[in-house]
Design a protein around this motif. Structure first.
Motif, short mmCIF file in Angstrom:
data_model
loop_
_atom_site.label_atom_id
_atom_site.label_comp_id
_atom_site.label_asym_id
_atom_site.label_seq_id
_atom_site.Cartn_x
_atom_site.Cartn_y
_atom_site.Cartn_z
N LYS A 1 2.49 -2.66 11.27
CA LYS A 1 1.43 -1.67 11.11
C LYS A 1 0.92 -1.59 9.68
O LYS A 1 -0.30 -1.50 9.46
CB LYS A 1 1.96 -0.30 11.56
CG LYS A 1 0.96 0.83 11.43
CD LYS A 1 1.58 2.14 11.87
CE LYS A 1 0.61 3.30 11.68
NZ LYS A 1 1.24 4.61 12.08
N ARG A 2 1.81 -1.62 8.71
CA ARG A 2 1.43 -1.36 7.33
C ARG A 2 1.21 -2.62 6.51
O ARG A 2 0.57 -2.55 5.45
CB ARG A 2 2.51 -0.50 6.65
CG ARG A 2 2.66 0.89 7.24
CD ARG A 2 1.38 1.69 7.09
NE ARG A 2 1.48 3.01 7.67
CZ ARG A 2 1.90 4.09 7.01
NH1 ARG A 2 2.29 3.97 5.76
NH2 ARG A 2 1.95 5.26 7.63
N PRO B 1 -2.93 -5.08 8.36
CA PRO B 1 -3.93 -4.95 7.29
C PRO B 1 -4.27 -6.27 6.62
O PRO B 1 -5.44 -6.54 6.33
CB PRO B 1 -3.27 -3.98 6.31
CG PRO B 1 -2.36 -3.16 7.15
CD PRO B 1 -1.82 -4.12 8.17
N SER C 1 -6.42 -8.35 8.91
CA SER C 1 -7.46 -7.53 9.54
C SER C 1 -8.78 -8.27 9.75
O SER C 1 -9.44 -8.10 10.79
CB SER C 1 -7.71 -6.27 8.71
OG SER C 1 -8.14 -6.61 7.40
#
Length: 219
Positions: free
Chosen positions: A135-136, A140, A143
């Motif tokens: 998730k972190r 990203p 992305s």
């Protein structure tokens, strides 16, 4: 006007729902496959990418065999929901998802493979679990590739014709999408109506491709 707009709304609804499905599945599967080597990986990759090169009629036929009224899955769906899956807009979603999934999977896999493993390892050392790293850190950093995959998948789902026609049918106001509506309009000699849907499809597809290109050049 309602008749003209129906295929547009149905196409957008099917493409949007299909995009959500392929995004979740594409990220999950590509994350498992990215950067790993194991026996049989090439076979799995080939099966995943197969809908991209198979004739749509073949994809539609396979879906009919798997989910048709005479199949175990089809019988179970009809028993649970009191309605067969075939010739519904949900069938259109499944058809669109199957043909669009390879695009999302490939884009996501490329994005995850480009992520620096040292950064992910550093996050794990700091106490982050698998979900938190994904998730972190991973999502990203990948992305741009993920966004490109989502856009291309939406565009592919929006333009799906053959598999949708075989599996979901061409019921006006229920399962008739823009591609099938264009086919019927041309077949019945309604060229002005066909051109209207053609122009809308071209404009939407161009917008999707431009957005995908912009996401790609930022990587």
């Amino acid at each position: 006007m309602t008749t003209f707009l129906d295929p547009i709304w149905i196409s957008l609804k099917i493409a949007l729902v299909a995009s959500v499905i392929v995004t979740v599945l594409g990220i999950s599967v590509s994350r498992l496959m990215a950067g790993r080597t194991f026996r049989g990986k090439s076979i799995i990759d080939t099966v995943i990418m197969l809908p991209l090169v198979l004739p749509p009629s073949v994809v539609g036929f396979i879906l009919l065999v798997l989910f048709g009224a005479s199949s175990p899955i089809g019988k179970w769906i009809e028993a649970v929901f009191n309605h067969p899956l075939v010739f519904t807009w949900q069938a259109g979603v499944i058809a669109a998802s199957v043909v669009a999934f390879p695009l999302m999977y490939q884009s996501a896999k490329v994005g995850f493979e480009a992520v620096d493993r040292d950064i992910e390892d550093a996050a794990r050392v700091d106490g982050a679990g698998k979900w938190m790293v994904l998730k972190r850190v991973s999502i990203p950093l990948a992305s741009n590739a993920l966004i490109s995959g989502i856009i291309l998948s939406f565009a592919r789902a929006l333009g799906e014709f053959g598999a949708t026609l075989m599996f979901a049918g061409n019921l006006p106001g229920k399962t008739q999408t823009m591609p099938t509506a264009i086919y019927v309009a041309i077949d019945s000699g309604q060229m002005t109506l066909a051109w209207s849907w053609v122009v809308i499809t071209i404009v939407l597809s161009m917008v999707m491709l431009l957005l995908s290109y912009r996401a790609t050049i930022r990587t």
